[in-house]
Design a protein around this motif. Sequence first.
Motif, PDB file in Angstrom:
ATOM      1  N   ARG A  13       0.829  -1.201   0.000  1.00 51.11           N
ATOM      2  CA  ARG A  13       0.000   0.000   0.000  1.00 51.11           C
ATOM      3  C   ARG A  13       0.868   1.259   0.000  1.00 51.11           C
ATOM      4  NH1 ARG A  13      -2.637   3.993   1.688  1.00 51.11           N
ATOM      5  NH2 ARG A  13      -4.888   4.185   1.606  1.00 51.11           N
ATOM      6  N   VAL A  14       1.923   1.260   0.802  1.00 53.91           N
ATOM      7  CA  VAL A  14       2.826   2.413   0.854  1.00 53.91           C
ATOM      8  C   VAL A  14       3.485   2.637  -0.508  1.00 53.91           C
ATOM      9  CG1 VAL A  14       5.006   3.240   1.850  1.00 53.91           C
ATOM     10  CG2 VAL A  14       3.240   2.286   3.336  1.00 53.91           C
ATOM     11  N   LYS A  15       3.951   1.566  -1.144  1.00 58.05           N
ATOM     12  CA  LYS A  15       4.586   1.684  -2.464  1.00 58.05           C
ATOM     13  C   LYS A  15       3.626   2.263  -3.501  1.00 58.05           C
ATOM     14  CE  LYS A  15       7.647  -2.287  -1.970  1.00 58.05           C
ATOM     15  NZ  LYS A  15       7.929  -3.648  -2.483  1.00 58.05           N
ATOM     16  N   ILE A  16       2.420   1.736  -3.526  1.00 55.62           N
ATOM     17  CA  ILE A  16       1.439   2.183  -4.514  1.00 55.62           C
ATOM     18  C   ILE A  16       1.013   3.623  -4.238  1.00 55.62           C
ATOM     19  CG2 ILE A  16      -0.897   1.808  -5.406  1.00 55.62           C
ATOM     20  CD1 ILE A  16      -0.356  -1.207  -5.005  1.00 55.62           C
ATOM     21  N   ALA A  17       0.793   3.957  -2.976  1.00 57.65           N
ATOM     22  CA  ALA A  17       0.408   5.332  -2.633  1.00 57.65           C
ATOM     23  C   ALA A  17       1.509   6.316  -3.017  1.00 57.65           C
ATOM     24  CB  ALA A  17       0.085   5.435  -1.148  1.00 57.65           C
ATOM     25  N   ASP A  18       2.766   5.947  -2.795  1.00 61.04           N
ATOM     26  CA  ASP A  18       3.879   6.816  -3.199  1.00 61.04           C
ATOM     27  C   ASP A  18       3.896   7.000  -4.714  1.00 61.04           C
ATOM     28  OD1 ASP A  18       4.719   7.196  -0.603  1.00 61.04           O
ATOM     29  OD2 ASP A  18       6.357   5.738  -0.714  1.00 61.04           O
ATOM     30  N   GLY A  19       3.688   5.919  -5.447  1.00 61.24           N
ATOM     31  CA  GLY A  19       3.646   6.010  -6.903  1.00 61.24           C
ATOM     32  C   GLY A  19       2.495   6.867  -7.390  1.00 61.24           C
ATOM     33  N   ILE A  69      -6.351  -0.565  -7.046  1.00 59.66           N
ATOM     34  CA  ILE A  69      -5.546  -1.499  -6.260  1.00 59.66           C
ATOM     35  C   ILE A  69      -5.511  -1.060  -4.801  1.00 59.66           C
ATOM     36  CG2 ILE A  69      -3.214  -2.407  -5.905  1.00 59.66           C
ATOM     37  CD1 ILE A  69      -2.885  -2.228  -8.997  1.00 59.66           C
ATOM     38  N   LEU A  70      -5.338   0.243  -4.562  1.00 53.42           N
ATOM     39  CA  LEU A  70      -5.351   0.750  -3.187  1.00 53.42           C
ATOM     40  C   LEU A  70      -6.673   0.431  -2.497  1.00 53.42           C
ATOM     41  CD1 LEU A  70      -3.647   4.275  -3.248  1.00 53.42           C
ATOM     42  CD2 LEU A  70      -2.813   2.177  -2.188  1.00 53.42           C
ATOM     43  N   ASN A  71      -7.766   0.608  -3.202  1.00 52.99           N
ATOM     44  CA  ASN A  71      -9.080   0.303  -2.629  1.00 52.99           C
ATOM     45  C   ASN A  71      -9.193  -1.174  -2.263  1.00 52.99           C
ATOM     46  OD1 ASN A  71      -9.814   2.972  -2.977  1.00 52.99           O
ATOM     47  ND2 ASN A  71     -10.970   2.602  -4.844  1.00 52.99           N
ATOM     48  N   ARG A  72      -8.670  -2.044  -3.105  1.00 58.20           N
ATOM     49  CA  ARG A  72      -8.718  -3.484  -2.818  1.00 58.20           C
ATOM     50  C   ARG A  72      -7.837  -3.847  -1.620  1.00 58.20           C
ATOM     51  NH1 ARG A  72      -8.733  -6.065  -8.926  1.00 58.20           N
ATOM     52  NH2 ARG A  72     -10.846  -5.367  -9.425  1.00 58.20           N
ATOM     53  N   ILE A  73      -6.680  -3.212  -1.530  1.00 54.55           N
ATOM     54  CA  ILE A  73      -5.813  -3.449  -0.375  1.00 54.55           C
ATOM     55  C   ILE A  73      -6.498  -2.973   0.903  1.00 54.55           C
ATOM     56  CG2 ILE A  73      -3.660  -2.722   0.744  1.00 54.55           C
ATOM     57  CD1 ILE A  73      -2.353  -2.788  -2.051  1.00 54.55           C
ATOM     58  N   ASP A  74      -7.087  -1.778   0.846  1.00 56.39           N
ATOM     59  CA  ASP A  74      -7.790  -1.247   2.020  1.00 56.39           C
ATOM     60  C   ASP A  74      -8.932  -2.168   2.442  1.00 56.39           C
ATOM     61  OD1 ASP A  74      -6.102   0.937   2.184  1.00 56.39           O
ATOM     62  OD2 ASP A  74      -7.482   2.296   1.156  1.00 56.39           O
ATOM     63  N   GLU A  75      -9.640  -2.718   1.483  1.00 58.22           N
ATOM     64  CA  GLU A  75     -10.746  -3.639   1.789  1.00 58.22           C
ATOM     65  C   GLU A  75     -10.210  -4.917   2.436  1.00 58.22           C
ATOM     66  OE1 GLU A  75     -14.704  -5.140   1.946  1.00 58.22           O
ATOM     67  OE2 GLU A  75     -13.853  -3.135   1.786  1.00 58.22           O
TER      68      GLU A  75
END
Length: 91
Positions: A13-19, A69-75
């Motif tokens: 999640r951190v990697k994707i949010a940074d990107g 993808i972030l939404n799926r990780i959060d879920e």
Amino acid sequence: DILRLKAQLHEERVKIADGLNHIERDNLNKSQRDASGDLSGYSFHMADMATDSFDREFSLDLASNEQTILNRIDEALRKIDDGSYGVEFQS
């Protein structure tokens, strides 16, 4: 196992949010004139405008996919926290 999965999800999640922040900062938060580096008041060449439009559209698509993808990780993280991860519900 579930703690390791949760840690992996947080890391991803951190990697994707940074990107995603990088995409927004470098591409989406600039006007077309700023993105092209044109500081003059003259209009753009049509080919340059098309390239800039393509680049912005590509960045928008990429940002949208990353947000999904972030939404799926959060879920998944929410389900881990509430104990419903891996549990199927019958309707």
